[in-house]
Design an enzyme around this catalytic site. Structure first.
Site, PDB file in Angstrom:
ATOM      1  N   ASP A  31      27.855 -19.374  59.884  1.00  0.00           N
ATOM      2  CA  ASP A  31      27.868 -18.232  59.748  1.00  0.00           C
ATOM      3  C   ASP A  31      26.819 -17.584  59.371  1.00  0.00           C
ATOM      4  O   ASP A  31      26.413 -18.060  57.825  1.00  0.00           O
ATOM      5  CB  ASP A  31      29.059 -17.612  59.001  1.00  0.00           C
ATOM      6  CG  ASP A  31      28.956 -16.163  59.038  1.00  0.00           C
ATOM      7  OD1 ASP A  31      28.213 -15.118  59.091  1.00  0.00           O
ATOM      8  OD2 ASP A  31      29.608 -15.305  60.288  1.00  0.00           O
ATOM      9  N   ILE A  32      25.992 -16.786  59.238  1.00  0.00           N
ATOM     10  CA  ILE A  32      24.909 -16.505  58.628  1.00  0.00           C
ATOM     11  C   ILE A  32      24.747 -15.499  57.143  1.00  0.00           C
ATOM     12  O   ILE A  32      24.004 -15.772  56.539  1.00  0.00           O
ATOM     13  CB  ILE A  32      23.532 -15.758  59.338  1.00  0.00           C
ATOM     14  CG1 ILE A  32      22.312 -16.284  58.934  1.00  0.00           C
ATOM     15  CG2 ILE A  32      24.068 -14.605  59.739  1.00  0.00           C
ATOM     16  CD1 ILE A  32      21.079 -16.113  60.010  1.00  0.00           C
ATOM     17  N   GLN A  94      35.194  -6.207  64.716  1.00  0.00           N
ATOM     18  CA  GLN A  94      34.250  -7.212  64.987  1.00  0.00           C
ATOM     19  C   GLN A  94      32.365  -6.564  65.748  1.00  0.00           C
ATOM     20  O   GLN A  94      32.996  -5.467  65.916  1.00  0.00           O
ATOM     21  CB  GLN A  94      34.845  -7.259  66.815  1.00  0.00           C
ATOM     22  CG  GLN A  94      33.738  -8.099  68.169  1.00  0.00           C
ATOM     23  CD  GLN A  94      34.570  -8.466  69.512  1.00  0.00           C
ATOM     24  OE1 GLN A  94      35.915  -8.024  69.577  1.00  0.00           O
ATOM     25  NE2 GLN A  94      33.994  -9.606  69.760  1.00  0.00           N
ATOM     26  N   HIS A 100      34.791 -15.241  69.552  1.00  0.00           N
ATOM     27  CA  HIS A 100      34.358 -16.438  68.449  1.00  0.00           C
ATOM     28  C   HIS A 100      36.137 -16.710  67.103  1.00  0.00           C
ATOM     29  O   HIS A 100      36.273 -15.153  67.025  1.00  0.00           O
ATOM     30  CB  HIS A 100      33.436 -15.827  67.841  1.00  0.00           C
ATOM     31  CG  HIS A 100      33.558 -14.430  67.280  1.00  0.00           C
ATOM     32  ND1 HIS A 100      32.487 -13.859  67.855  1.00  0.00           N
ATOM     33  CD2 HIS A 100      33.110 -14.415  65.896  1.00  0.00           C
ATOM     34  CE1 HIS A 100      32.311 -12.582  66.725  1.00  0.00           C
ATOM     35  NE2 HIS A 100      32.614 -13.072  66.401  1.00  0.00           N
ATOM     36  N   HIS A 102      36.316 -17.453  63.611  1.00  0.00           N
ATOM     37  CA  HIS A 102      35.424 -17.667  62.123  1.00  0.00           C
ATOM     38  C   HIS A 102      36.661 -18.890  61.357  1.00  0.00           C
ATOM     39  O   HIS A 102      38.021 -18.858  61.656  1.00  0.00           O
ATOM     40  CB  HIS A 102      35.910 -16.622  61.330  1.00  0.00           C
ATOM     41  CG  HIS A 102      34.768 -14.703  61.477  1.00  0.00           C
ATOM     42  ND1 HIS A 102      33.899 -14.814  60.790  1.00  0.00           N
ATOM     43  CD2 HIS A 102      35.364 -14.129  62.540  1.00  0.00           C
ATOM     44  CE1 HIS A 102      33.711 -13.992  61.835  1.00  0.00           C
ATOM     45  NE2 HIS A 102      34.320 -13.129  62.575  1.00  0.00           N
TER      46      HIS A 102
HETATM   47  P1  AMP Z   1      32.934 -10.667  63.652  1.00  0.00           P
HETATM   48  O1  AMP Z   1      32.043  -9.061  62.570  1.00  0.00           O
HETATM   49  O2  AMP Z   1      34.126 -11.082  63.937  1.00  0.00           O
HETATM   50  O3  AMP Z   1      31.788 -10.343  65.169  1.00  0.00           O
HETATM   51  O4  AMP Z   1      31.793 -11.567  63.635  1.00  0.00           O
HETATM   52  C1  AMP Z   1      30.899 -11.857  63.801  1.00  0.00           C
HETATM   53  C2  AMP Z   1      30.048 -12.684  62.878  1.00  0.00           C
HETATM   54  O5  AMP Z   1      28.363 -13.034  63.353  1.00  0.00           O
HETATM   55  C3  AMP Z   1      29.326 -12.289  61.388  1.00  0.00           C
HETATM   56  O6  AMP Z   1      30.406 -13.022  60.564  1.00  0.00           O
HETATM   57  C4  AMP Z   1      28.374 -12.764  61.166  1.00  0.00           C
HETATM   58  O7  AMP Z   1      27.509 -13.097  59.846  1.00  0.00           O
HETATM   59  C5  AMP Z   1      27.799 -13.920  62.222  1.00  0.00           C
HETATM   60  N1  AMP Z   1      26.512 -12.957  62.985  1.00  0.00           N
HETATM   61  C6  AMP Z   1      25.349 -12.400  63.442  1.00  0.00           C
HETATM   62  N2  AMP Z   1      24.894 -13.099  63.898  1.00  0.00           N
HETATM   63  C7  AMP Z   1      23.698 -14.340  63.102  1.00  0.00           C
HETATM   64  C8  AMP Z   1      23.535 -15.583  63.318  1.00  0.00           C
HETATM   65  N3  AMP Z   1      22.253 -14.901  64.167  1.00  0.00           N
HETATM   66  N4  AMP Z   1      23.844 -17.111  62.844  1.00  0.00           N
HETATM   67  C9  AMP Z   1      25.330 -17.072  62.843  1.00  0.00           C
HETATM   68  N5  AMP Z   1      26.176 -15.667  62.238  1.00  0.00           N
HETATM   69  C10 AMP Z   1      25.434 -14.922  62.833  1.00  0.00           C
END
Ligand code: AMP
Ligand code: ZN
Length: 150
Positions: A31-32, A94, A100, A102
């Site tokens: 996760d970024i 979300q 996904h 986590h």
């Molecule tokens: P959610 O809020 O449960 O939908 O989680 C989405 C997750 O995706 C968040 O924790 C973001 O930090 C992560 N995220 C968004 N863009 C990227 C990316 N390009 N690479 C890796 N993680 C990402």
């Protein structure tokens, strides 16, 4: 595959990611914006919007991959525990609409861990409301089961 989906882009390789695992059905990457050191996301390769849409076999594969990755991450990073989290719907936090899980390693050392619970654990609930909601759901689920068996 959905052209506008960020995570479909990661699977296709058009969006960069730090891959940690891959199999026929699933893909896992860092996760970024990590909530803790070693925060990972596990996704199905086939696009599904959320928990309500994902087919059984993809949900099973993602969950089993997340379990395997969680064990490895805890051992590798010396974590003290791990949280699995799924957000389903914008009001449930979300932000990316490709299912996904986590995988968030947890640490006693708070320099590695920025997660806090958004409610106070141990705050007693309204016992009548708990009973009412539980009974309603039991009746609904029991009815669905009976219908399925008919
Ligand atoms: P959610 O809020 O449960 O939908 O989680 C989405 C997750 O995706 C968040 O924790 C973001 O930090 C992560 N995220 C968004 N863009 C990227 C990316 N390009 N690479 C890796 N993680 C990402
Ligand atoms: Zn997608």
């Amino acid at each position: 595959m959905t052209d506008l989906c960020l995570f479909c882009g990661i699977i296709a390789g058009t969006v960069p990611s730090v891959k940690v695992a891959e199999d026929e059905t699933t893909f896992a990457f860092m996760d970024i914006n990590p909530g803790s050191d070693g925060h990972i996301l596990v996704i199905p390769k086939r696009h599904s919007k959320d928990l309500f849409e994902i087919p059984d076999e993809d949900l099973t594969a993602v969950t089993l991959a997340a379990q395997r990755i969680a064990k490895a991450a805890v051992a590798e990073f010396g974590a003290d525990g791990v949280n699995l989290l799924n957000c389903c719907g914008a009001d449930a936090w979300q932000t990316v609409f490709h299912f996904h899980l986590h995988v968030i390693p947890r640490y006693l050392d708070k320099t590695k861990d920025r997660l806090v619970l958004p409610w106070q654990p141990g705050t007693p609930g309204d016992l009548e409301a708990i009973d009412t909601l539980g009974s309603r759901l039991f009746t609904t689920l029991d009815g669905q089961l009976s219908e399925a068996l008919e």
